[in-house]
Design an enzyme around this catalytic site. Sequence first.
Site, short mmCIF file in Angstrom:
data_model
loop_
_atom_site.label_atom_id
_atom_site.label_comp_id
_atom_site.label_asym_id
_atom_site.label_seq_id
_atom_site.Cartn_x
_atom_site.Cartn_y
_atom_site.Cartn_z
N CYS A 79 0.92 -1.21 0.02
CA CYS A 79 -0.22 0.05 0.04
C CYS A 79 0.96 1.36 0.10
O CYS A 79 1.50 1.62 1.04
CB CYS A 79 -0.85 -0.06 1.16
SG CYS A 79 -1.95 1.39 1.29
N GLY A 103 -1.60 1.77 -7.05
CA GLY A 103 -2.14 1.69 -8.49
C GLY A 103 -1.68 2.92 -9.35
O GLY A 103 -1.69 2.59 -10.57
N GLU A 148 -10.18 -1.10 -5.54
CA GLU A 148 -9.19 -1.98 -4.89
C GLU A 148 -10.14 -3.30 -4.27
O GLU A 148 -11.20 -3.24 -3.88
CB GLU A 148 -8.54 -1.58 -3.84
CG GLU A 148 -7.73 -0.33 -4.04
CD GLU A 148 -6.94 0.30 -2.96
OE1 GLU A 148 -6.24 -0.37 -2.27
OE2 GLU A 148 -7.07 1.78 -2.77
N CYS A 153 -5.01 5.32 -4.59
CA CYS A 153 -4.18 4.13 -4.73
C CYS A 153 -2.77 4.39 -5.19
O CYS A 153 -2.64 4.67 -6.19
CB CYS A 153 -4.99 3.04 -5.26
SG CYS A 153 -4.03 1.53 -5.26
N HIS A 196 -2.12 -5.45 -10.08
CA HIS A 196 -2.76 -4.47 -10.67
C HIS A 196 -3.23 -4.73 -12.21
O HIS A 196 -2.25 -5.44 -12.67
CB HIS A 196 -2.15 -3.23 -10.75
CG HIS A 196 -1.96 -2.65 -9.36
ND1 HIS A 196 -2.87 -1.72 -8.69
CD2 HIS A 196 -1.14 -2.60 -8.21
CE1 HIS A 196 -2.42 -1.41 -7.64
NE2 HIS A 196 -1.34 -1.91 -7.52
#
Length: 296
Positions: A85, A239, A227, A236, A178
């Site tokens: 994260c 992301g 997510e 994100c 992703h």
Amino acid sequence: MNSLGKSMKIPFVKMQGIGNDFIVISPLLDKNINKILQPNIVKYMANRHYGIGADQILFIDSYAGKEADYEYRILNADGTEVEQCGNGARCVTKFLKSRGFLQFDNVKLKCQAGILESRLLPDESIEVKMTPPKFGIKHVGFNMKKKIDISLQSQNIFSIPWKNSQIIFSPVSMGNPHAVININYLHQEKLERIFDYINESDFFMQGINVGFCISKNINSLNLRVFERGVGETLACGSGACAAVVSGISSGNLKPNFPVDVKLRGGVLKIRWSGNINDSVFMSGPAEEVFEGKIFL
């Protein structure tokens, strides 16, 4: 009351990184906290109606090894644990610095994805040196029993069937999986349907984060990210890194130059050399919203 049969008040800090919000809990604040990480407790704390409310919970602890200073775990609002994260890493850094746990303005953090290096910048934003990206469906947990078009595999472009058409995506792992999808619009309802279809159809064995992006020019893009275990978030970090990596590798974005990624919650700056062995750099703000204690 928690599953141990005892009631207790647990200290927490609510934080956010351009709208991606977190509950920070840590034995650094209360040594009993490591006893409450059952999924039902995580879901209760993250619930926006009955608990505190958050996209993820960050569990921060000291690290005994030499390769990192602290470690953190990321637990989604649905109770599942994930590997990485980026926005969370910035919030972890901010938490450690503001609470007096960092002597300097840089720190090494360990998460499931590996070791991240983070530092506070003069403008008070935080830069994170993410792990190098990985391309290809094998790195994002694709279920090889599913039908997939691999005709453009050499360009890291794949497609899966959807209704009477196809969903074309680029798989990028930033330590977490992703699927980057380039589109010409950001229509809410259709994006949700695509995300739900991808994850409910078991194309990816551990689920996948889906980023829908529109490249504006060689150094900026718009992005919305859904997510796994959460749904759409305002931002994100991993992301945004995946979207820029995908854009640079396809020639749509400029390497070695900060790319502005505009998300619903704000803007992140992402930089990558274009070399598959090099780390991706992400910078942006992290803020403490409030602190308190929750009765469990």
